[in-house]
Design a protein around this motif. Sequence first.
Motif, PDB file in Angstrom:
ATOM      1  N   ALA A  78       0.827  -1.207   0.000  1.00  0.00           N
ATOM      2  CA  ALA A  78       0.000   0.000   0.000  1.00  0.00           C
ATOM      3  C   ALA A  78       0.864   1.261   0.000  1.00  0.00           C
ATOM      4  O   ALA A  78       0.513   2.255  -0.647  1.00  0.00           O
ATOM      5  CB  ALA A  78      -0.931  -0.001   1.215  1.00  0.00           C
ATOM      6  N   THR A  79       1.999   1.229   0.683  1.00  0.00           N
ATOM      7  CA  THR A  79       2.913   2.370   0.674  1.00  0.00           C
ATOM      8  C   THR A  79       3.478   2.607  -0.719  1.00  0.00           C
ATOM      9  O   THR A  79       3.578   3.753  -1.169  1.00  0.00           O
ATOM     10  CB  THR A  79       4.062   2.139   1.677  1.00  0.00           C
ATOM     11  N   VAL A  80       3.821   1.532  -1.418  1.00  0.00           N
ATOM     12  CA  VAL A  80       4.344   1.667  -2.779  1.00  0.00           C
ATOM     13  C   VAL A  80       3.304   2.318  -3.686  1.00  0.00           C
ATOM     14  O   VAL A  80       3.614   3.236  -4.468  1.00  0.00           O
ATOM     15  CB  VAL A  80       4.787   0.288  -3.321  1.00  0.00           C
ATOM     16  N   PHE A  81       2.059   1.882  -3.581  1.00  0.00           N
ATOM     17  CA  PHE A  81       1.028   2.462  -4.441  1.00  0.00           C
ATOM     18  C   PHE A  81       0.643   3.868  -4.009  1.00  0.00           C
ATOM     19  O   PHE A  81       0.224   4.673  -4.847  1.00  0.00           O
ATOM     20  CB  PHE A  81      -0.197   1.544  -4.519  1.00  0.00           C
ATOM     21  N   SER A  82       0.791   4.197  -2.744  1.00  0.00           N
ATOM     22  CA  SER A  82       0.527   5.581  -2.345  1.00  0.00           C
ATOM     23  C   SER A  82       1.625   6.503  -2.863  1.00  0.00           C
ATOM     24  O   SER A  82       1.342   7.661  -3.213  1.00  0.00           O
ATOM     25  CB  SER A  82       0.370   5.694  -0.836  1.00  0.00           C
ATOM     26  N   VAL A  83       2.861   6.008  -2.947  1.00  0.00           N
ATOM     27  CA  VAL A  83       3.924   6.793  -3.576  1.00  0.00           C
ATOM     28  C   VAL A  83       3.621   6.971  -5.064  1.00  0.00           C
ATOM     29  O   VAL A  83       3.817   8.053  -5.629  1.00  0.00           O
ATOM     30  CB  VAL A  83       5.302   6.136  -3.348  1.00  0.00           C
ATOM     31  N   CYS A  84       3.109   5.911  -5.702  1.00  0.00           N
ATOM     32  CA  CYS A  84       2.712   6.028  -7.108  1.00  0.00           C
ATOM     33  C   CYS A  84       1.594   7.050  -7.277  1.00  0.00           C
ATOM     34  O   CYS A  84       1.591   7.814  -8.248  1.00  0.00           O
ATOM     35  CB  CYS A  84       2.250   4.673  -7.648  1.00  0.00           C
ATOM     36  N   CYS A  85       0.657   7.084  -6.348  1.00  0.00           N
ATOM     37  CA  CYS A  85      -0.421   8.075  -6.421  1.00  0.00           C
ATOM     38  C   CYS A  85       0.112   9.490  -6.202  1.00  0.00           C
ATOM     39  O   CYS A  85      -0.460  10.445  -6.718  1.00  0.00           O
ATOM     40  CB  CYS A  85      -1.501   7.762  -5.390  1.00  0.00           C
ATOM     41  N   LEU A  86       1.188   9.624  -5.444  1.00  0.00           N
ATOM     42  CA  LEU A  86       1.793  10.947  -5.276  1.00  0.00           C
ATOM     43  C   LEU A  86       2.562  11.383  -6.519  1.00  0.00           C
ATOM     44  O   LEU A  86       2.760  12.572  -6.745  1.00  0.00           O
ATOM     45  CB  LEU A  86       2.741  10.948  -4.079  1.00  0.00           C
ATOM     46  N   CYS A  87       2.994  10.439  -7.322  1.00  0.00           N
ATOM     47  CA  CYS A  87       3.788  10.757  -8.515  1.00  0.00           C
ATOM     48  C   CYS A  87       2.930  10.934  -9.760  1.00  0.00           C
ATOM     49  O   CYS A  87       3.471  10.973 -10.864  1.00  0.00           O
ATOM     50  CB  CYS A  87       4.828   9.673  -8.755  1.00  0.00           C
ATOM     51  N   VAL A  88       1.625  11.046  -9.633  1.00  0.00           N
ATOM     52  CA  VAL A  88       0.787  11.190 -10.820  1.00  0.00           C
ATOM     53  C   VAL A  88       1.010  12.526 -11.502  1.00  0.00           C
ATOM     54  O   VAL A  88       0.682  12.683 -12.680  1.00  0.00           O
ATOM     55  CB  VAL A  88      -0.718  11.013 -10.501  1.00  0.00           C
ATOM     56  N   LYS A  89       1.564  13.487 -10.815  1.00  0.00           N
ATOM     57  CA  LYS A  89       1.896  14.764 -11.449  1.00  0.00           C
ATOM     58  C   LYS A  89       2.900  14.537 -12.578  1.00  0.00           C
ATOM     59  O   LYS A  89       2.876  15.214 -13.589  1.00  0.00           O
ATOM     60  CB  LYS A  89       2.460  15.724 -10.405  1.00  0.00           C
ATOM     61  N   TYR A  90       3.767  13.544 -12.405  1.00  0.00           N
ATOM     62  CA  TYR A  90       4.763  13.259 -13.424  1.00  0.00           C
ATOM     63  C   TYR A  90       4.215  12.329 -14.505  1.00  0.00           C
ATOM     64  O   TYR A  90       4.773  12.253 -15.582  1.00  0.00           O
ATOM     65  CB  TYR A  90       6.011  12.661 -12.776  1.00  0.00           C
ATOM     66  N   VAL A  91       3.134  11.605 -14.203  1.00  0.00           N
ATOM     67  CA  VAL A  91       2.490  10.768 -15.207  1.00  0.00           C
ATOM     68  C   VAL A  91       1.639  11.627 -16.131  1.00  0.00           C
ATOM     69  O   VAL A  91       1.679  11.508 -17.346  1.00  0.00           O
ATOM     70  CB  VAL A  91       1.622   9.676 -14.530  1.00  0.00           C
ATOM     71  N   ASN A  92       0.866  12.508 -15.548  1.00  0.00           N
ATOM     72  CA  ASN A  92       0.025  13.413 -16.322  1.00  0.00           C
ATOM     73  C   ASN A  92       0.088  14.773 -15.639  1.00  0.00           C
ATOM     74  O   ASN A  92      -0.353  14.920 -14.509  1.00  0.00           O
ATOM     75  CB  ASN A  92      -1.414  12.903 -16.378  1.00  0.00           C
ATOM     76  N   GLU A  93       0.618  15.755 -16.318  1.00  0.00           N
ATOM     77  CA  GLU A  93       0.862  17.040 -15.665  1.00  0.00           C
ATOM     78  C   GLU A  93      -0.398  17.823 -15.376  1.00  0.00           C
ATOM     79  O   GLU A  93      -0.344  18.879 -14.764  1.00  0.00           O
ATOM     80  CB  GLU A  93       1.820  17.888 -16.494  1.00  0.00           C
ATOM     81  N   SER A  94      -1.560  17.312 -15.773  1.00  0.00           N
ATOM     82  CA  SER A  94      -2.813  17.995 -15.459  1.00  0.00           C
ATOM     83  C   SER A  94      -3.300  17.680 -14.053  1.00  0.00           C
ATOM     84  O   SER A  94      -4.178  18.351 -13.543  1.00  0.00           O
ATOM     85  CB  SER A  94      -3.892  17.596 -16.462  1.00  0.00           C
ATOM     86  N   TYR A  95      -2.760  16.624 -13.433  1.00  0.00           N
ATOM     87  CA  TYR A  95      -3.226  16.207 -12.110  1.00  0.00           C
ATOM     88  C   TYR A  95      -2.267  16.672 -11.041  1.00  0.00           C
ATOM     89  O   TYR A  95      -1.061  16.506 -11.158  1.00  0.00           O
ATOM     90  CB  TYR A  95      -3.356  14.687 -12.034  1.00  0.00           C
ATOM     91  N   ASN A  96      -2.803  17.250  -9.994  1.00  0.00           N
ATOM     92  CA  ASN A  96      -2.019  17.648  -8.833  1.00  0.00           C
ATOM     93  C   ASN A  96      -2.569  16.919  -7.612  1.00  0.00           C
ATOM     94  O   ASN A  96      -3.724  17.125  -7.244  1.00  0.00           O
ATOM     95  CB  ASN A  96      -2.114  19.156  -8.587  1.00  0.00           C
TER      96      ASN A  96
END
Length: 145
Positions: free
Chosen positions: A97-115
């Motif tokens: 769950a920690t790994v996926f929460s880090v992934c959810c924090l990095c969505v800004k780098y996946v799609n720059e429209s999401y903060n």
Amino acid sequence: MVISKKKLLTVSSLILAILVFVLFGTPCYRYTSSITGGTYYLGYDFGFGGNVTVESFNATLVSIIGIIALFNIVSLFVNKLNEKAIGTTNIISWIVATVFSVCCLCVKYVNESYNPTNSIIFVLIVCLIGIASSIYFLVKDVSED
């Protein structure tokens, strides 16, 4: 009154999982589009038509937290599960769950429209607390005071 290690492990992980579900009920993402003017989305908005990668990270994290909650509810009532099995499963699942929460924090780098907003940071902190509490209650010596 002595509470068993099994109940300490399961109840603490269950409370933390419920806290994560509450945090996903608050605005977690801000979509900064020039058309919408900035719309906030909850962690449960899986089909808002955005990036599929962002939605899959979200859905996977919510599913993992649901599995943690379900496992701890079941382990409260199953007598054959011992503390080591429950603690090890909780530690591994909180790490995932920690790994996926880090992934959810990095969505800004996946799609720059999401903060991501502060709710996702709090989810990461709760996941880290889940790891620490599972390790603590697994190695804690239950003795009568």
